[in-house]
Design a protein around this motif. Structure first.
Motif, PDB file in Angstrom:
ATOM      1  N   GLN A   1       0.666  -1.245  -0.104  1.00 51.77           N
ATOM      2  CA  GLN A   1      -0.112   0.015  -0.058  1.00 51.77           C
ATOM      3  C   GLN A   1       0.936   1.217   0.041  1.00 51.77           C
ATOM      4  OE1 GLN A   1      -3.911   0.430   0.203  1.00 51.77           O
ATOM      5  NE2 GLN A   1      -3.395  -1.387  -0.844  1.00 51.77           N
ATOM      6  N   GLU A   2       0.732   2.101  -0.766  1.00 53.71           N
ATOM      7  CA  GLU A   2       1.300   3.488  -0.854  1.00 53.71           C
ATOM      8  C   GLU A   2       0.569   4.553   0.028  1.00 53.71           C
ATOM      9  OE1 GLU A   2       0.867   4.776  -4.890  1.00 53.71           O
ATOM     10  OE2 GLU A   2       2.316   3.136  -5.765  1.00 53.71           O
ATOM     11  N   TYR A   3       1.077   4.314   1.422  1.00 55.91           N
ATOM     12  CA  TYR A   3       0.613   5.220   2.371  1.00 55.91           C
ATOM     13  C   TYR A   3       2.005   5.300   3.393  1.00 55.91           C
ATOM     14  CZ  TYR A   3      -2.508   7.223   5.806  1.00 55.91           C
ATOM     15  OH  TYR A   3      -3.005   7.843   6.640  1.00 55.91           O
TER      16      TYR A   3
ATOM     17  N   SER B   1      -6.822  -1.534  -4.635  1.00 53.78           N
ATOM     18  CA  SER B   1      -5.791  -0.679  -5.245  1.00 53.78           C
ATOM     19  C   SER B   1      -4.817  -0.430  -4.385  1.00 53.78           C
ATOM     20  CB  SER B   1      -6.308   0.724  -5.754  1.00 53.78           C
ATOM     21  OG  SER B   1      -6.549   1.601  -4.709  1.00 53.78           O
ATOM     22  N   LYS B   2      -3.720   0.235  -4.618  1.00 52.91           N
ATOM     23  CA  LYS B   2      -2.696   0.397  -3.620  1.00 52.91           C
ATOM     24  C   LYS B   2      -2.870   1.823  -3.010  1.00 52.91           C
ATOM     25  CE  LYS B   2       1.481  -1.422  -6.183  1.00 52.91           C
ATOM     26  NZ  LYS B   2       2.689  -1.364  -6.662  1.00 52.91           N
ATOM     27  N   ASP B   3      -4.056   2.281  -3.162  1.00 52.20           N
ATOM     28  CA  ASP B   3      -4.648   3.589  -2.413  1.00 52.20           C
ATOM     29  C   ASP B   3      -5.952   3.035  -1.436  1.00 52.20           C
ATOM     30  OD1 ASP B   3      -2.770   5.584  -3.841  1.00 52.20           O
ATOM     31  OD2 ASP B   3      -3.962   5.569  -5.641  1.00 52.20           O
ATOM     32  N   TRP B   4      -5.888   1.819  -1.339  1.00 50.32           N
ATOM     33  CA  TRP B   4      -6.988   1.728  -0.554  1.00 50.32           C
ATOM     34  C   TRP B   4      -6.950   2.206   0.952  1.00 50.32           C
ATOM     35  CZ3 TRP B   4      -6.241  -2.468   3.893  1.00 50.32           C
ATOM     36  CH2 TRP B   4      -7.660  -2.815   4.384  1.00 50.32           C
ATOM     37  N   ILE B   5      -5.946   2.338   1.649  1.00 48.34           N
ATOM     38  CA  ILE B   5      -5.671   2.839   2.963  1.00 48.34           C
ATOM     39  C   ILE B   5      -5.920   4.350   2.961  1.00 48.34           C
ATOM     40  CG2 ILE B   5      -4.165   3.412   4.986  1.00 48.34           C
ATOM     41  CD1 ILE B   5      -2.712   0.787   4.616  1.00 48.34           C
TER      42      ILE B   5
ATOM     43  N   ARG C   1     -14.737  -6.876   6.148  1.00 48.06           N
ATOM     44  CA  ARG C   1     -14.057  -6.934   4.779  1.00 48.06           C
ATOM     45  C   ARG C   1     -13.465  -5.659   4.744  1.00 48.06           C
ATOM     46  NH1 ARG C   1     -18.743  -9.753   3.141  1.00 48.06           N
ATOM     47  NH2 ARG C   1     -19.005  -8.125   1.619  1.00 48.06           N
ATOM     48  N   ASN C   2     -14.278  -4.554   5.145  1.00 48.82           N
ATOM     49  CA  ASN C   2     -13.881  -3.260   4.752  1.00 48.82           C
ATOM     50  C   ASN C   2     -14.319  -2.090   5.754  1.00 48.82           C
ATOM     51  OD1 ASN C   2     -12.205  -1.220   3.496  1.00 48.82           O
ATOM     52  ND2 ASN C   2     -13.707  -1.469   1.597  1.00 48.82           N
ATOM     53  N   LEU C   3     -13.795  -1.973   6.727  1.00 43.78           N
ATOM     54  CA  LEU C   3     -14.378  -1.206   7.945  1.00 43.78           C
ATOM     55  C   LEU C   3     -13.210  -0.604   8.580  1.00 43.78           C
ATOM     56  CD1 LEU C   3     -16.688  -0.706   9.909  1.00 43.78           C
ATOM     57  CD2 LEU C   3     -16.148  -2.773  10.931  1.00 43.78           C
ATOM     58  N   ALA C   4     -13.573   0.845   9.070  1.00 44.49           N
ATOM     59  CA  ALA C   4     -12.402   1.573   9.789  1.00 44.49           C
ATOM     60  C   ALA C   4     -13.088   2.397  11.063  1.00 44.49           C
ATOM     61  CB  ALA C   4     -11.496   2.474   8.726  1.00 44.49           C
ATOM     62  N   TYR C   5     -12.358   2.497  12.164  1.00 46.28           N
ATOM     63  CA  TYR C   5     -12.694   3.319  13.073  1.00 46.28           C
ATOM     64  C   TYR C   5     -11.637   3.671  13.968  1.00 46.28           C
ATOM     65  CZ  TYR C   5     -13.443  -1.508  15.376  1.00 46.28           C
ATOM     66  OH  TYR C   5     -13.360  -2.437  15.812  1.00 46.28           O
ATOM     67  N   LYS C   6     -11.795   4.746  14.846  1.00 46.10           N
ATOM     68  CA  LYS C   6     -10.913   5.238  15.706  1.00 46.10           C
ATOM     69  C   LYS C   6     -10.744   4.220  16.869  1.00 46.10           C
ATOM     70  CE  LYS C   6      -9.029   9.469  17.645  1.00 46.10           C
ATOM     71  NZ  LYS C   6      -9.216  10.826  17.886  1.00 46.10           N
ATOM     72  N   LYS C   7      -9.647   3.973  17.331  1.00 50.02           N
ATOM     73  CA  LYS C   7      -9.409   3.124  18.480  1.00 50.02           C
ATOM     74  C   LYS C   7     -10.293   3.514  19.748  1.00 50.02           C
ATOM     75  CE  LYS C   7      -5.408   1.343  19.280  1.00 50.02           C
ATOM     76  NZ  LYS C   7      -3.789   1.327  19.380  1.00 50.02           N
ATOM     77  N   ASP C   8     -10.438   4.788  19.753  1.00 57.31           N
ATOM     78  CA  ASP C   8     -11.085   5.204  20.918  1.00 57.31           C
ATOM     79  C   ASP C   8     -12.590   4.765  20.919  1.00 57.31           C
ATOM     80  OD1 ASP C   8      -9.140   6.585  22.159  1.00 57.31           O
ATOM     81  OD2 ASP C   8      -9.820   8.696  21.082  1.00 57.31           O
ATOM     82  N   GLU C   9     -13.360   4.666  19.774  1.00 60.37           N
ATOM     83  CA  GLU C   9     -14.615   4.054  19.605  1.00 60.37           C
ATOM     84  C   GLU C   9     -14.454   2.616  20.272  1.00 60.37           C
ATOM     85  OE1 GLU C   9     -17.233   5.532  18.818  1.00 60.37           O
ATOM     86  OE2 GLU C   9     -16.609   7.183  17.675  1.00 60.37           O
ATOM     87  N   PHE C  10     -13.675   1.628  19.903  1.00 64.65           N
ATOM     88  CA  PHE C  10     -13.465   0.534  20.712  1.00 64.65           C
ATOM     89  C   PHE C  10     -13.394   0.433  22.120  1.00 64.65           C
ATOM     90  CE2 PHE C  10     -11.184  -3.480  21.949  1.00 64.65           C
ATOM     91  CZ  PHE C  10     -12.047  -4.392  21.170  1.00 64.65           C
ATOM     92  N   PHE C  11     -12.523   1.173  22.801  1.00 62.50           N
ATOM     93  CA  PHE C  11     -12.545   1.263  24.225  1.00 62.50           C
ATOM     94  C   PHE C  11     -13.141   1.980  24.861  1.00 62.50           C
ATOM     95  CE2 PHE C  11      -7.860   0.414  22.463  1.00 62.50           C
ATOM     96  CZ  PHE C  11      -7.822  -0.865  23.236  1.00 62.50           C
TER      97      PHE C  11
ATOM     98  N   PHE D   1     -12.625  -0.076  -2.415  1.00 61.47           N
ATOM     99  CA  PHE D   1     -13.079  -1.327  -2.487  1.00 61.47           C
ATOM    100  C   PHE D   1     -12.064  -2.472  -1.971  1.00 61.47           C
ATOM    101  CE2 PHE D   1     -15.953   0.060  -5.993  1.00 61.47           C
ATOM    102  CZ  PHE D   1     -16.805   0.902  -5.113  1.00 61.47           C
ATOM    103  N   THR D   2     -12.564  -3.577  -1.320  1.00 61.60           N
ATOM    104  CA  THR D   2     -11.769  -4.696  -1.371  1.00 61.60           C
ATOM    105  C   THR D   2     -12.618  -5.937  -1.858  1.00 61.60           C
ATOM    106  OG1 THR D   2     -12.866  -5.415   0.737  1.00 61.60           O
ATOM    107  CG2 THR D   2     -11.133  -4.132   1.015  1.00 61.60           C
TER     108      THR D   2
END
Length: 368
Positions: A65-67, A139-143, A201-211, A249-250
């Protein structure tokens, strides 16, 4: 009775119209999404159990990934195949790969949420991006693309996880249409301000939301739902964004046997019973309206009762559903499934009914 049936049919058409044009139209007719790249630190988290063949193919794609600032957390959930060996090689090969080894725990045996919790605790970045071991980014721009939707307020990003196309496979079209319809639903309700689910399969969140909610503790006894039940719990109008740019997409390899796909869908459907009341009602009403549309139209046409009106309503219903789903399919690069839309929809409606009935009498099998 036929007159009452006709009135009920008209009500069903009105309900469908409200769903497809008012609710789903929020996503279908939305403008193309722009990405504003961020420079936030990301932990990409992959949990695997006996996925040796898949991780050997797909983890290198994550490493490419290009990040500028990300790590990959590879969680081996007590695999009995060569998954752990492959992960250990990746940890040596890539400097940003970190391995979490999970041993069987009697209290949490076979519970993916336990393994994910250990991986999340081991991560060093403030933002988490999840995918499955059998998935790969488009793609390599997923992140870059997924993280671009984060803001100070938007700390949850729902993405799209599609399935590969298989030539000359009607089952594949059913699977991809069902995936499309599910995405249209959770994207649309999120845009309205009532987010209710996301996909692992494709989900993101800030770690604070988890804790902030003590992780998965409120539904740890449920083996599935590390994605949808968690999002149903924490997502709100203020904190949730969606990402539907093609680079975000994934993709996964789809099931090739109906039995395997049926089993997979049984697991997914079983968690919906634990959603918030409003979410269960809106999902149930949508499905019931689909089923009643088919049944009532067939009854009225079989008796040729006001058949001109009935056929006109049927045609009108297919017109607005085709338009709405067609625009949505264009956004999610699934246009080819729309050619088979009426047939696939009928098969899917009765398959869902079968799943519902089957789940009443037996529990679905969950994490490996």
């Amino acid at each position: 009775m036929l007159l009452i049936t006709l009135y009920l049919f008209i009500v069903v058409i009105a309900v469908q119209l409200a769903y497809y044009l008012i609710v789903f139209g929020k996503f279908a007719f939305a403008k193309l999404q722009k990405s504003n790249p961020k420079r936030i630190s990301i932990s990409v988290i992959v949990c695997a159990k006996n996925e040796g063949e898949n991780v050997a193919k797909y983890i290198p794609l994550l490493a490419e990934q290009e990040y500028p600032d990300y790590e990959i957390i590879l969680i081996d959930d007590a695999s009995s195949d060569n998954t752990l060996d492959i992960f250990e090689e990746f940890e040596k090969q890539y400097s940003n790969v970190r391995l979490v080894k999970v041993k069987n725990n009697e209290a949490f045996w076979g519970n993916k949420k336990y393994a994910l919790t250990l991986g999340i605790k081991a991560s060093k970045k403030d933002y988490l991006l999840f995918t499955d071991a059998d998935c790969y980014p488009a793609s390599k721009d997923w992140i870059t693309t997924m993280s671009s939707q984060f803001t100070m307020q938007k700390t949850i990003v729902l993405g799209y996880g599609g399935y590969e196309k298989v030539a000359n496979s009607f089952l594949n079209k059913i699977i991809r249409f069902e995936t499309l319809l599910t995405a249209v639903q959770y994207f649309s309700w999120a845009k309205i301000g009532k987010p209710y689910m996301g996909i692992g399969r494709n989900l993101a969140y800030k770690k604070d939301e988890f804790f902030n909610v003590n992780g998965f503790i409120s539904h740890i006894q449920v083996r599935s739902g590390d994605d949808d039940l968690f999002i149903n719990q924490v997502a709100t109008k203020k904190n949730t964004a969606i990402c539907y740019s093609p680079d975000s997409f994934t993709f996964s390899e789809p099931k090739i046997k109906f039995k395997d796909w049926f089993t997979q869908k049984r697991r997914h459907v079983s968690t919906a019973q634990l959603y918030k009341p409003f979410d269960k009602i809106q999902l149930g009403l949508f499905y019931v309206s689909q089923l009643l549309f088919l049944i009532l139209s067939l009854v009225l046409l079989a008796f040729q009762y006001q058949w001109i009106i009935v056929l006109s309503l049927v045609g009108f219903r297919y017109l607005f559903t085709w338009i709405t789903l067609g625009f949505s399919a264009g956004k999610l690069k699934e246009k080819d499934v729309m050619y088979w839309f009426p047939i696939i929809e009928i098969v899917l409606i009765f398959t869902q009914l079968n799943i519902f009935i089957t789940n009443l009498f037996s529990k679905p099998v969950h994490w490996k």
